[in-house]
Motif scaffolding. Sequence first.
Motif, PDB file in Angstrom:
ATOM      1  N   LYS A  40      -3.814 -16.310 -33.062  1.00  0.00           N
ATOM      2  CA  LYS A  40      -3.820 -14.915 -32.620  1.00  0.00           C
ATOM      3  C   LYS A  40      -5.007 -14.665 -31.720  1.00  0.00           C
ATOM      4  CE  LYS A  40      -1.553 -12.659 -36.483  1.00  0.00           C
ATOM      5  NZ  LYS A  40      -1.777 -12.668 -37.921  1.00  0.00           N
ATOM      6  N   THR A  41      -4.792 -13.907 -30.655  1.00  0.00           N
ATOM      7  CA  THR A  41      -5.906 -13.498 -29.809  1.00  0.00           C
ATOM      8  C   THR A  41      -6.494 -12.227 -30.414  1.00  0.00           C
ATOM      9  OG1 THR A  41      -4.945 -14.486 -27.851  1.00  0.00           O
ATOM     10  CG2 THR A  41      -6.551 -12.741 -27.485  1.00  0.00           C
ATOM     11  N   THR A  42      -7.793 -12.243 -30.689  1.00  0.00           N
ATOM     12  CA  THR A  42      -8.418 -11.062 -31.283  1.00  0.00           C
ATOM     13  C   THR A  42      -8.956 -10.113 -30.209  1.00  0.00           C
ATOM     14  OG1 THR A  42     -10.466 -12.313 -31.553  1.00  0.00           O
ATOM     15  CG2 THR A  42      -9.011 -12.190 -33.464  1.00  0.00           C
ATOM     16  N   SER A  43      -9.382 -10.662 -29.073  1.00  0.00           N
ATOM     17  CA  SER A  43      -9.832  -9.799 -27.974  1.00  0.00           C
ATOM     18  C   SER A  43      -9.853 -10.557 -26.656  1.00  0.00           C
ATOM     19  CB  SER A  43     -11.237  -9.254 -28.269  1.00  0.00           C
ATOM     20  OG  SER A  43     -12.158 -10.318 -28.340  1.00  0.00           O
ATOM     21  N   TYR A  44      -9.889  -9.783 -25.587  1.00  0.00           N
ATOM     22  CA  TYR A  44     -10.017 -10.346 -24.244  1.00  0.00           C
ATOM     23  C   TYR A  44     -11.305  -9.830 -23.620  1.00  0.00           C
ATOM     24  CZ  TYR A  44      -4.995 -11.287 -24.642  1.00  0.00           C
ATOM     25  OH  TYR A  44      -3.760 -11.726 -25.049  1.00  0.00           O
ATOM     26  N   PHE A  45     -11.878 -10.612 -22.742  1.00  0.00           N
ATOM     27  CA  PHE A  45     -12.988 -10.076 -21.950  1.00  0.00           C
ATOM     28  C   PHE A  45     -13.003 -10.719 -20.575  1.00  0.00           C
ATOM     29  CE2 PHE A  45     -14.715 -13.677 -24.293  1.00  0.00           C
ATOM     30  CZ  PHE A  45     -15.617 -14.289 -23.439  1.00  0.00           C
ATOM     31  N   LEU A  46     -13.702 -10.046 -19.656  1.00  0.00           N
ATOM     32  CA  LEU A  46     -13.738 -10.538 -18.272  1.00  0.00           C
ATOM     33  C   LEU A  46     -15.069 -11.232 -18.015  1.00  0.00           C
ATOM     34  CD1 LEU A  46     -12.266  -7.389 -16.470  1.00  0.00           C
ATOM     35  CD2 LEU A  46     -11.063  -9.478 -17.127  1.00  0.00           C
ATOM     36  N   PRO A  47     -15.111 -12.151 -17.056  1.00  0.00           N
ATOM     37  CA  PRO A  47     -16.389 -12.809 -16.777  1.00  0.00           C
ATOM     38  C   PRO A  47     -17.420 -11.797 -16.277  1.00  0.00           C
ATOM     39  CG  PRO A  47     -14.682 -13.510 -15.204  1.00  0.00           C
ATOM     40  CD  PRO A  47     -14.015 -12.632 -16.212  1.00  0.00           C
ATOM     41  N   THR A  48     -18.672 -12.006 -16.642  1.00  0.00           N
ATOM     42  CA  THR A  48     -19.707 -11.097 -16.155  1.00  0.00           C
ATOM     43  C   THR A  48     -19.991 -11.431 -14.699  1.00  0.00           C
ATOM     44  OG1 THR A  48     -21.138 -12.636 -17.310  1.00  0.00           O
ATOM     45  CG2 THR A  48     -21.022 -10.414 -18.206  1.00  0.00           C
ATOM     46  N   PRO A  49     -20.043 -10.395 -13.837  1.00  0.00           N
ATOM     47  CA  PRO A  49     -20.283 -10.676 -12.427  1.00  0.00           C
ATOM     48  C   PRO A  49     -21.658 -11.325 -12.225  1.00  0.00           C
ATOM     49  CG  PRO A  49     -20.042  -8.297 -12.855  1.00  0.00           C
ATOM     50  CD  PRO A  49     -19.974  -8.975 -14.157  1.00  0.00           C
ATOM     51  N   LYS A  50     -21.694 -12.223 -11.274  1.00  0.00           N
ATOM     52  CA  LYS A  50     -22.953 -12.935 -11.026  1.00  0.00           C
ATOM     53  C   LYS A  50     -23.912 -12.066 -10.216  1.00  0.00           C
ATOM     54  CE  LYS A  50     -23.049 -17.610 -10.704  1.00  0.00           C
ATOM     55  NZ  LYS A  50     -22.921 -18.901 -10.062  1.00  0.00           N
ATOM     56  N   THR A  93      -0.583 -16.014  -8.262  1.00  0.00           N
ATOM     57  CA  THR A  93      -1.868 -16.722  -8.291  1.00  0.00           C
ATOM     58  C   THR A  93      -3.018 -15.884  -7.719  1.00  0.00           C
ATOM     59  OG1 THR A  93      -1.176 -17.756  -6.232  1.00  0.00           O
ATOM     60  CG2 THR A  93      -1.002 -19.088  -8.217  1.00  0.00           C
ATOM     61  N   GLU A  94      -2.692 -14.951  -6.816  1.00  0.00           N
ATOM     62  CA  GLU A  94      -3.757 -14.139  -6.214  1.00  0.00           C
ATOM     63  C   GLU A  94      -4.071 -12.889  -7.051  1.00  0.00           C
ATOM     64  OE1 GLU A  94      -5.707 -14.809  -3.647  1.00  0.00           O
ATOM     65  OE2 GLU A  94      -4.713 -16.693  -3.127  1.00  0.00           O
ATOM     66  N   ALA A  95      -3.390 -12.718  -8.182  1.00  0.00           N
ATOM     67  CA  ALA A  95      -3.569 -11.506  -8.994  1.00  0.00           C
ATOM     68  C   ALA A  95      -5.026 -11.333  -9.439  1.00  0.00           C
ATOM     69  CB  ALA A  95      -2.666 -11.576 -10.231  1.00  0.00           C
ATOM     70  N   ILE A  96      -5.483 -10.097  -9.358  1.00  0.00           N
ATOM     71  CA  ILE A  96      -6.806  -9.757  -9.870  1.00  0.00           C
ATOM     72  C   ILE A  96      -6.602  -9.294 -11.314  1.00  0.00           C
ATOM     73  CG2 ILE A  96      -8.864  -8.296  -9.545  1.00  0.00           C
ATOM     74  CD1 ILE A  96      -8.385  -9.820  -6.981  1.00  0.00           C
ATOM     75  N   ILE A  97      -7.327  -9.904 -12.226  1.00  0.00           N
ATOM     76  CA  ILE A  97      -7.110  -9.606 -13.651  1.00  0.00           C
ATOM     77  C   ILE A  97      -8.059  -8.488 -14.097  1.00  0.00           C
ATOM     78  CG2 ILE A  97      -7.089 -10.576 -15.994  1.00  0.00           C
ATOM     79  CD1 ILE A  97      -4.977 -11.845 -14.137  1.00  0.00           C
ATOM     80  N   SER A  98      -7.491  -7.490 -14.792  1.00  0.00           N
ATOM     81  CA  SER A  98      -8.320  -6.430 -15.367  1.00  0.00           C
ATOM     82  C   SER A  98      -7.806  -6.119 -16.768  1.00  0.00           C
ATOM     83  CB  SER A  98      -8.262  -5.185 -14.491  1.00  0.00           C
ATOM     84  OG  SER A  98      -6.933  -4.710 -14.447  1.00  0.00           O
ATOM     85  N   LEU A  99      -8.588  -5.353 -17.518  1.00  0.00           N
ATOM     86  CA  LEU A  99      -8.169  -4.983 -18.868  1.00  0.00           C
ATOM     87  C   LEU A  99      -7.786  -3.503 -18.888  1.00  0.00           C
ATOM     88  CD1 LEU A  99     -10.919  -6.764 -21.031  1.00  0.00           C
ATOM     89  CD2 LEU A  99      -8.695  -7.645 -20.301  1.00  0.00           C
ATOM     90  N   ASP A 100      -6.799  -3.155 -19.701  1.00  0.00           N
ATOM     91  CA  ASP A 100      -6.420  -1.745 -19.813  1.00  0.00           C
ATOM     92  C   ASP A 100      -7.281  -1.059 -20.888  1.00  0.00           C
ATOM     93  OD1 ASP A 100      -5.358  -2.388 -22.302  1.00  0.00           O
ATOM     94  OD2 ASP A 100      -3.281  -2.444 -21.598  1.00  0.00           O
ATOM     95  N   SER A 101      -6.978   0.210 -21.150  1.00  0.00           N
ATOM     96  CA  SER A 101      -7.843   0.966 -22.056  1.00  0.00           C
ATOM     97  C   SER A 101      -7.798   0.437 -23.497  1.00  0.00           C
ATOM     98  CB  SER A 101      -7.459   2.443 -22.027  1.00  0.00           C
ATOM     99  OG  SER A 101      -6.073   2.555 -22.286  1.00  0.00           O
ATOM    100  N   ASN A 102      -6.764  -0.370 -23.806  1.00  0.00           N
ATOM    101  CA  ASN A 102      -6.694  -0.964 -25.146  1.00  0.00           C
ATOM    102  C   ASN A 102      -7.312  -2.359 -25.207  1.00  0.00           C
ATOM    103  OD1 ASN A 102      -5.233   1.239 -26.223  1.00  0.00           O
ATOM    104  ND2 ASN A 102      -3.370   0.423 -25.262  1.00  0.00           N
ATOM    105  N   GLY A 103      -7.931  -2.748 -24.087  1.00  0.00           N
ATOM    106  CA  GLY A 103      -8.546  -4.073 -24.053  1.00  0.00           C
ATOM    107  C   GLY A 103      -7.551  -5.204 -23.859  1.00  0.00           C
ATOM    108  N   GLN A 104      -6.309  -4.844 -23.481  1.00  0.00           N
ATOM    109  CA  GLN A 104      -5.294  -5.874 -23.218  1.00  0.00           C
ATOM    110  C   GLN A 104      -5.257  -6.183 -21.719  1.00  0.00           C
ATOM    111  OE1 GLN A 104      -3.438  -7.225 -25.959  1.00  0.00           O
ATOM    112  NE2 GLN A 104      -5.074  -6.063 -26.946  1.00  0.00           N
ATOM    113  N   ILE A 105      -4.665  -7.332 -21.364  1.00  0.00           N
ATOM    114  CA  ILE A 105      -4.536  -7.687 -19.956  1.00  0.00           C
ATOM    115  C   ILE A 105      -3.621  -6.662 -19.273  1.00  0.00           C
ATOM    116  CG2 ILE A 105      -3.681  -9.444 -18.335  1.00  0.00           C
ATOM    117  CD1 ILE A 105      -6.160 -10.417 -19.852  1.00  0.00           C
ATOM    118  N   ASN A 106      -4.111  -6.101 -18.178  1.00  0.00           N
ATOM    119  CA  ASN A 106      -3.384  -5.069 -17.453  1.00  0.00           C
ATOM    120  C   ASN A 106      -2.268  -5.696 -16.613  1.00  0.00           C
ATOM    121  OD1 ASN A 106      -2.636  -2.764 -16.174  1.00  0.00           O
ATOM    122  ND2 ASN A 106      -4.734  -2.145 -15.629  1.00  0.00           N
ATOM    123  N   ARG A 107      -1.035  -5.302 -16.894  1.00  0.00           N
ATOM    124  CA  ARG A 107       0.105  -5.881 -16.177  1.00  0.00           C
ATOM    125  C   ARG A 107       0.571  -4.991 -15.023  1.00  0.00           C
ATOM    126  NH1 ARG A 107       2.437 -10.044 -18.983  1.00  0.00           N
ATOM    127  NH2 ARG A 107       4.333  -9.844 -17.737  1.00  0.00           N
TER     128      ARG A 107
END
Lengths: 330, 257
Positions: free
Chosen positions: B219-229, B13-27
């Motif tokens: 199908k998921t076509t892309s992922y994106f992260l929330p824009t920082p406030k 639950t505390e995981a910080i989510i980021s995207l890898d160079s392919n735009g996929q969720i970084n595991r």
Amino acid sequence: MAKGIWIFAEHREGKIKKLTYELLSAGRKIAEKTGEEVSALLFGKGISGLVDSLGKYGADKVYLADNEKLAKYTTDFYGKMLSELAKKNQPSVILLGCTVLGRDLAARVAQKLNTGLISDSIGLELNNGQLTFVRPIYAGKAFAKVVCPEARPIMATIRPNVFVPGQPQAGRRAEVVTVPVNLEKSDLRQIIKDVIMRSSTRPELTEAKIIVSGGRGMKGPENFKILEELADVLGAAVGASRAAVDSGWIDHSFQVGQTGKTVAPTLYIACGISGSTMHLAGMSSSKYIVAINNDPDANIFKVADYGIVGDLFEVVPVLTEECKKLLATQ
Amino acid sequence: MKIAVLLKQTFDTEAIISLDSNGQINRQGINLIINPYDEFAIEEALRIKEKHGGEVTIISVGPPEIQDAVFQALAMGADKAVMVTDDALAGTDEYGIALVISKVLGNQEFDLLLSGWRAIDDGSAQVALRVAEILGLPHVNVVTRLEIEEGKATATREIEGGYEVIEVPLPALITAQKGLNEPRYPTMKGIMQARKKPIKKLSLDELGLDTAKIHPKVKTTSYFLPTPKPEGKIIPGGPAEAARELCRLMREEAKVI
């Protein structure tokens, strides 16, 4: 060929829910591009009086099933009604609210219809004829764009407070299609033994425009009273962080966060909440965030639009009084 | 009483989510845990077994790493497990996963199916209900209290603004909500015993499924992260003064009250 945008209309105590108007607005947005008709599905008992407002808010057609057997929601009866209607009329899109009922119904109907379901959508785009939904994952720590390329109907549940209801147009009327109700007692396996409603006049957390939330800084269950007073002045719902729920100060149904409810109100007032990753995940898509906390380094200030570094027990009562005065003079 | 519990492994639950160079969720470097809602389901299954006797089977579908989560459930006290891992599962959606699970359950005898009401990663809350639909089971969703007796389940479930008590005949699916119970931790003894408990590993082939059957509907076509406030405004002054100013800002600047 599949045709028509369907929205599932929810109502409570003889009134159409605001979320239903939001769905109609989403349905119209798709219909504008595809030229399809927008139909509302209205199930219940003694509900024919609700047809008019669905027309005013954008429904071209209302499928009306008014029957004793539909007086209360049951997965079996509602699921059978909706899936059979969809099999017969082949809509291209079915939108439901992301509510307890909508989630329950949508998943089973999607399976009955052998189609995909995009849960919890917070946006939609129509590009080159392809309908794309935006949905939060990891409770809003990231977002996914999702399509349903081949299977029909495209089904989605839409979160409350995402689409703005259109202006009701006086004189706009929907065509009414009365749906025959062929439900047998043997189709029903859920027996509703009891319904217990909390005697609260406050709005439901997931639908509220304003939420006043408390965390570890509340120090005890008795102190939630000061948040309730502010909530009542603002017409807000009360929420809580996991720390407050796990301390047993407030029921888990009030929890906002990754293992609680995900909310997106216009205004979120966080009192004595430090702002763990889990909590932020559940509330950071709120339009405006206010943080009141005596720790200037608290994480919550990183997402807050307005912050007060101070003792919430001093700040909140004054805030309540000020808001009361201000709202009385409007 | 034979109970099957659906288990999903999720990010901490505390995981910080980021995207890898392919735009996929970084595991990379993410701690994996049992989906917290599924822990309530496991705990409830164990309590029912303690009261009525029987057997608890864990069913999980996913990459080979799910073995850790399955092992933890066995250490909590579940009796055995079925794991479906297959490279062909990459890119499957809820429809495909539900099909796989119902194939597994179709070969098992059970009186009760338990699952978390949603997973905290995709939050889509549909696999368990789809399984119930495929198997023709009734279900009660988002349950905070459960009683099992004489071939029926009486469940209290959350609805907007309150609770509803619903009775369904067994076999049925119950999905667990926070509040149902407090999940136990595995004990050292439990961990030792878990090593000897059977885990059956299956591929899609062995289940009689091929990739075409579990072809995803969505199908998921892309992922994106929330824009920082942008940085917010800290309102200066004493409590009363700051509260008054906050009230003014909410009214005049943000226009939210």
